[in-house]
Write a protein that holds these residues in place. Structure first.
Motif, mmCIF file in Angstrom:
data_model
loop_
_atom_site.group_PDB
_atom_site.id
_atom_site.type_symbol
_atom_site.label_atom_id
_atom_site.label_comp_id
_atom_site.label_asym_id
_atom_site.label_seq_id
_atom_site.Cartn_x
_atom_site.Cartn_y
_atom_site.Cartn_z
ATOM 1 N N LEU A 179 0.721 -1.136 -0.264
ATOM 2 C CA LEU A 179 0.025 -0.386 0.014
ATOM 3 C C LEU A 179 0.968 0.959 0.050
ATOM 4 O O LEU A 179 0.789 2.622 -0.958
ATOM 5 C CB LEU A 179 -1.070 -0.110 1.055
ATOM 6 C CG LEU A 179 -2.225 0.930 1.590
ATOM 7 C CD1 LEU A 179 -3.171 0.536 -0.202
ATOM 8 C CD2 LEU A 179 -2.939 1.183 1.930
ATOM 9 N N ARG A 180 2.260 0.686 0.908
ATOM 10 C CA ARG A 180 2.261 2.150 0.922
ATOM 11 C C ARG A 180 3.903 2.936 -0.671
ATOM 12 O O ARG A 180 2.980 4.117 -0.786
ATOM 13 C CB ARG A 180 4.120 2.617 2.087
ATOM 14 C CG ARG A 180 4.646 4.023 2.251
ATOM 15 C CD ARG A 180 6.018 3.415 2.837
ATOM 16 N NE ARG A 180 5.430 2.803 4.754
ATOM 17 C CZ ARG A 180 5.087 3.207 5.330
ATOM 18 N NH1 ARG A 180 4.895 4.898 5.005
ATOM 19 N NH2 ARG A 180 4.662 3.169 6.077
ATOM 20 N N GLY A 181 3.431 2.036 -1.479
ATOM 21 C CA GLY A 181 3.804 1.917 -2.580
ATOM 22 C C GLY A 181 3.152 2.465 -3.739
ATOM 23 O O GLY A 181 3.074 3.132 -5.129
ATOM 24 N N TRP A 182 1.849 1.686 -3.428
ATOM 25 C CA TRP A 182 0.660 1.955 -3.980
ATOM 26 C C TRP A 182 -0.363 3.594 -4.202
ATOM 27 O O TRP A 182 -0.199 4.207 -5.188
ATOM 28 C CB TRP A 182 -0.500 0.813 -4.116
ATOM 29 C CG TRP A 182 -1.947 0.724 -5.249
ATOM 30 C CD1 TRP A 182 -2.997 1.137 -5.029
ATOM 31 C CD2 TRP A 182 -1.266 0.158 -5.759
ATOM 32 N NE1 TRP A 182 -3.709 0.880 -5.620
ATOM 33 C CE2 TRP A 182 -2.907 -0.045 -6.572
ATOM 34 C CE3 TRP A 182 -0.514 -0.481 -6.686
ATOM 35 C CZ2 TRP A 182 -3.237 -0.477 -7.965
ATOM 36 C CZ3 TRP A 182 -1.068 -2.032 -7.440
ATOM 37 C CH2 TRP A 182 -1.848 -1.213 -8.331
ATOM 38 N N VAL A 183 0.137 4.092 -2.817
ATOM 39 C CA VAL A 183 -0.875 5.244 -3.450
ATOM 40 C C VAL A 183 0.302 6.829 -3.507
ATOM 41 O O VAL A 183 -0.251 7.728 -3.967
ATOM 42 C CB VAL A 183 -0.787 6.054 -1.248
ATOM 43 C CG1 VAL A 183 -1.700 4.626 -0.914
ATOM 44 C CG2 VAL A 183 0.229 5.402 -0.313
ATOM 45 N N ALA A 184 1.494 6.329 -3.636
ATOM 46 C CA ALA A 184 3.004 7.478 -4.406
ATOM 47 C C ALA A 184 3.142 6.747 -5.687
ATOM 48 O O ALA A 184 4.123 6.883 -5.811
ATOM 49 C CB ALA A 184 3.519 6.806 -2.981
ATOM 50 N N GLY A 197 -12.185 15.027 10.673
ATOM 51 C CA GLY A 197 -11.238 15.017 11.076
ATOM 52 C C GLY A 197 -10.477 13.584 10.699
ATOM 53 O O GLY A 197 -9.831 13.397 11.151
ATOM 54 N N ALA A 198 -12.128 12.643 10.993
ATOM 55 C CA ALA A 198 -11.682 11.140 10.628
ATOM 56 C C ALA A 198 -11.845 10.565 8.797
ATOM 57 O O ALA A 198 -12.608 11.032 8.337
ATOM 58 C CB ALA A 198 -12.025 10.267 11.891
ATOM 59 N N LEU A 199 -11.179 9.590 9.096
ATOM 60 C CA LEU A 199 -11.039 8.950 7.333
ATOM 61 C C LEU A 199 -12.505 8.755 6.524
ATOM 62 O O LEU A 199 -12.693 7.917 8.003
ATOM 63 C CB LEU A 199 -9.484 8.569 7.240
ATOM 64 C CG LEU A 199 -9.427 8.206 5.641
ATOM 65 C CD1 LEU A 199 -8.983 9.010 5.201
ATOM 66 C CD2 LEU A 199 -7.911 7.187 5.813
ATOM 67 N N ALA A 200 -12.881 8.818 5.940
ATOM 68 C CA ALA A 200 -14.255 8.617 5.435
ATOM 69 C C ALA A 200 -14.365 7.904 4.486
ATOM 70 O O ALA A 200 -15.316 7.127 3.828
ATOM 71 C CB ALA A 200 -15.062 10.133 5.431
ATOM 72 N N GLY A 201 -13.283 7.649 3.369
ATOM 73 C CA GLY A 201 -12.278 7.009 2.667
ATOM 74 C C GLY A 201 -11.765 7.281 1.518
ATOM 75 O O GLY A 201 -10.735 8.825 1.712
ATOM 76 N N PHE A 202 -11.054 6.811 0.740
ATOM 77 C CA PHE A 202 -10.499 7.555 -0.055
ATOM 78 C C PHE A 202 -9.863 6.159 -1.138
ATOM 79 O O PHE A 202 -10.783 5.629 -1.667
ATOM 80 C CB PHE A 202 -8.443 7.289 1.054
ATOM 81 C CG PHE A 202 -8.347 5.655 0.774
ATOM 82 C CD1 PHE A 202 -7.003 4.722 0.059
ATOM 83 C CD2 PHE A 202 -8.996 4.401 1.824
ATOM 84 C CE1 PHE A 202 -6.924 3.394 0.172
ATOM 85 C CE2 PHE A 202 -8.595 3.586 1.973
ATOM 86 C CZ PHE A 202 -7.590 3.057 1.056
ATOM 87 N N GLY A 203 -9.020 7.188 -1.898
ATOM 88 C CA GLY A 203 -9.388 6.326 -3.724
ATOM 89 C C GLY A 203 -8.228 6.182 -4.327
ATOM 90 O O GLY A 203 -6.935 7.408 -4.095
ATOM 91 N N ILE A 204 -7.098 6.027 -5.033
ATOM 92 C CA ILE A 204 -6.109 6.274 -6.209
ATOM 93 C C ILE A 204 -6.534 5.938 -7.759
ATOM 94 O O ILE A 204 -6.980 5.068 -8.164
ATOM 95 C CB ILE A 204 -5.442 5.213 -5.415
ATOM 96 C CG1 ILE A 204 -4.566 5.502 -3.980
ATOM 97 C CG2 ILE A 204 -4.162 5.666 -6.795
ATOM 98 C CD1 ILE A 204 -5.528 4.558 -3.289
ATOM 99 N N ALA A 205 -5.718 7.598 -8.685
ATOM 100 C CA ALA A 205 -5.910 6.991 -9.729
ATOM 101 C C ALA A 205 -4.630 7.009 -10.406
ATOM 102 O O ALA A 205 -4.171 7.483 -10.432
ATOM 103 C CB ALA A 205 -6.762 7.595 -10.794
ATOM 104 N N ARG A 206 -4.603 5.524 -10.760
ATOM 105 C CA ARG A 206 -3.419 5.492 -11.419
ATOM 106 C C ARG A 206 -3.234 5.168 -13.098
ATOM 107 O O ARG A 206 -3.674 4.785 -13.217
ATOM 108 C CB ARG A 206 -2.389 4.235 -10.926
ATOM 109 C CG ARG A 206 -2.804 3.200 -11.475
ATOM 110 C CD ARG A 206 -2.676 1.755 -10.387
ATOM 111 N NE ARG A 206 -3.042 0.440 -11.311
ATOM 112 C CZ ARG A 206 -4.254 -0.228 -11.018
ATOM 113 N NH1 ARG A 206 -4.975 0.694 -10.557
ATOM 114 N NH2 ARG A 206 -4.283 -1.157 -11.463
ATOM 115 N N ALA A 207 -2.537 5.788 -13.483
ATOM 116 C CA ALA A 207 -1.398 6.075 -15.083
ATOM 117 C C ALA A 207 -1.725 4.413 -15.582
ATOM 118 O O ALA A 207 -0.888 3.673 -15.407
ATOM 119 C CB ALA A 207 -0.570 6.501 -15.359
#
Length: 293
Positions: A179-184, A197-207
């Protein structure tokens, strides 16, 4: 893939793990199959389990690939199962498949298989849990309306521990290294949504080779999912695809993506050897990848 004819005894054959800098091979073969792979997925896949990226060689020539990632707590995932077209029908794929599954002995193993190969995977002990439906389209022009209770932020503004904890709700096991590499990834966009103030969701769009792939898309509810989907699409400014699970969440996710003008591209079967693991299904609006789960 049905590749069950025997290999000739005089054909030197071996299966080996590949190095991180060899992951380009997986990309090239996946692209050749028309899978539209992520351009920078390879190193992240390798980091998830360096010993799990396998290639079969015949007389020193790579002929087939498979990833058999062994996660913690006896969970495994199979992907990248490709035999080069000119080497099919000789039993090479079956030998690699057998070697890969042996590496995951004792695990509950998952995979995403094309529908016309489900019967073959069933013969190896897999059973269908649900489908993943890929939707694609260009939604970057849709307005992003963020309700007052929500705040959209770059994901790197959120402590990684919080991102990992949210991911752990939506995936069967801890996958911190991956995950650490995936989000970057380069040429990617990663967003989070906060509520109070709390995380309610996240997403990644990758090339990808064509456009961008969104995955994962994890959210408390459809309101958060819409903010993330529109935000990611706006940031990348082009066509996107997302793999929506055909579970209870689809009652919310399918109208969302269809309402944004996205259409079904294809579907595949998520299968497991020991049944679907426990996870927060209602938060999974988009699968991370069809290769590693």
């Amino acid at each position: 893939m049905n590749d069950s004819s025997p290999c000739q005894a005089n054909e030197p054959f071996r299966v080996r793990s590949i190095a991180r800098d060899e992951m380009r091979l997986f990309f090239e073969w996946a692209n050749g199959e028309g899978w539209n792979p992520g351009r920078f997925d390879g190193p992240c896949f390798h980091d998830a389990d360096p010993g799990g990226m396998l290639v079969a060689e015949l007389q020193g020539e790579p002929v087939a690939s498979i990833s058999c990632v062994r996660y913690p707590d006896n969970f495994g995932f199979v992907g990248h199962y490709i035999v080069r077209p000119e080497f099919r029908g000789r039993g090479l794929g079956l030998r690699l498949w057998t070697a890969g599954l042996a590496r995951l002995a004792g695990c509950n193993v998952g995979l995403d298989g094309v529908l016309d190969q489900v019967a073959n995977y069933e013969r190896s002990g897999f059973r269908t849990s649900h489908h993943h439906v890929r939707y694609g389209g260009s939604v970057g022009g849709a307005p992003v309306v963020i309700p007052p209770a929500l705040k959209q932020v770059p994901l790197d503004a959120v402590p990684f521990a919080d991102v990992l904890a949210y991911d752990r709700e939506c995936f069967p096991v801890d996958r911190a290294v991956f995950l650490r590499g995936w989000v970057a990834q380069p040429e990617s966009v990663a967003l989070g949504v906060l509520r109070g103030g709390a995380l309610a969701g996240f997403g990644i769009a990758r090339a990808a080779v064509s456009g961008h792939k969104i995955g994962p898309l994890f959210a408390d509810d459809v309101q958060v999912a819409e903010v993330l989907l529109l935000g990611l699409a706006k940031e990348v400014g082009g066509p996107v695809v997302i793999d929506v699970p055909d579970t209870s969440v689809q009652a919310y996710a399918e109208p969302l993506v269809q309402g944004l003008g996205m259409t079904e591209v294809f579907r595949c079967a998520r299968m497991y050897t020991r049944g679907r693991p426990a996870m927060a299904d209602h938060k999974v609006f988009g699968n991370t990848s069809l290769e590693l789960g």
